[in-house]
Scaffold this active site. Structure first.
Site, mmCIF file in Angstrom:
data_model
loop_
_atom_site.group_PDB
_atom_site.id
_atom_site.type_symbol
_atom_site.label_atom_id
_atom_site.label_comp_id
_atom_site.label_asym_id
_atom_site.label_seq_id
_atom_site.Cartn_x
_atom_site.Cartn_y
_atom_site.Cartn_z
ATOM 1 N N ASP A 29 0.812 -1.092 0.086
ATOM 2 C CA ASP A 29 -0.001 -0.043 -0.189
ATOM 3 C C ASP A 29 0.813 1.074 0.023
ATOM 4 O O ASP A 29 2.082 1.155 0.532
ATOM 5 C CB ASP A 29 -0.986 0.053 1.026
ATOM 6 C CG ASP A 29 -1.991 -1.003 1.384
ATOM 7 O OD1 ASP A 29 -2.355 -1.450 -0.004
ATOM 8 O OD2 ASP A 29 -2.636 -1.380 2.295
ATOM 9 N N ASP A 41 -6.792 -1.491 -4.743
ATOM 10 C CA ASP A 41 -7.854 -0.998 -4.002
ATOM 11 C C ASP A 41 -8.880 -0.012 -4.803
ATOM 12 O O ASP A 41 -9.974 -0.269 -4.567
ATOM 13 C CB ASP A 41 -7.597 -0.580 -2.759
ATOM 14 C CG ASP A 41 -6.710 -1.489 -1.666
ATOM 15 O OD1 ASP A 41 -6.687 -2.704 -2.005
ATOM 16 O OD2 ASP A 41 -5.829 -0.910 -1.056
#
Length: 154
Positions: free
Chosen positions: A111, A126
């Protein structure tokens, strides 16, 4: 063809961005892009949003495989004229593949998108999943609106 192109395109962009982050940042490192608004922060997430269910990779692997299976099923059963639906499931499938790859190869999800008004760091995959679901829901709402209008006109 749109489903496959979208899914593969999302996966390629996701991999490219994650490799850029992994090769230029150390885990936990932050680059302030817009102070108090947007940072790039390299996080290796072992779970879902907020790190929930950390260490239960198998749940996320099974879920991603089911999603990708659903996308493949949809590819062959959604009429070609339903372009928004096909685009949306390609986005969802590509995002699921991106995070699945991370879980299988790295054991955690990379991330890096850190919007300071949002409580967690996320990634392009995402974003594509969320945008794909939103587009799919928009398509369903538009379809329902057309049906309701037709019923009212009768």
């Amino acid at each position: 063809m749109l489903v496959w192109l979208t899914m593969i395109g999302v996966w390629i962009i996701d991999r490219f961005l994650k490799v850029l982050i992994q090769t230029n940042f150390f885990p936990g490192e932050t680059l302030i892009v817009i102070p108090k608004v947007f940072h790039l922060t390299f996080v290796l997430n072992p779970g879902a949003a907020f790190g929930l269910m950390a260490g239960r990779t198998w749940i996320f692997v099974i879920t991603a495989l089911l999603v990708v299976g659903g996308v493949i099923y949809g590819q062959f059963h959604i009429p070609r004229r339903e372009m928004l639906t096909r685009l949306s499931i390609g986005m969802i499938g590509g995002g699921a593949l991106g995070n699945l790859y991370d879980r299988l190869i790295i054991g955690r999800v990379v991330d890096y998108l850190d919007f300071q008004i949002w409580p967690f760091v996320f990634n392009f995959a995402d974003s594509m999943i969320v945008a794909g679901v939103a587009l799919f829901m928009l398509r369903l709402c538009l379809e329902e609106r057309v049906k309701n209008k037709a019923i009212l006109e009768k």
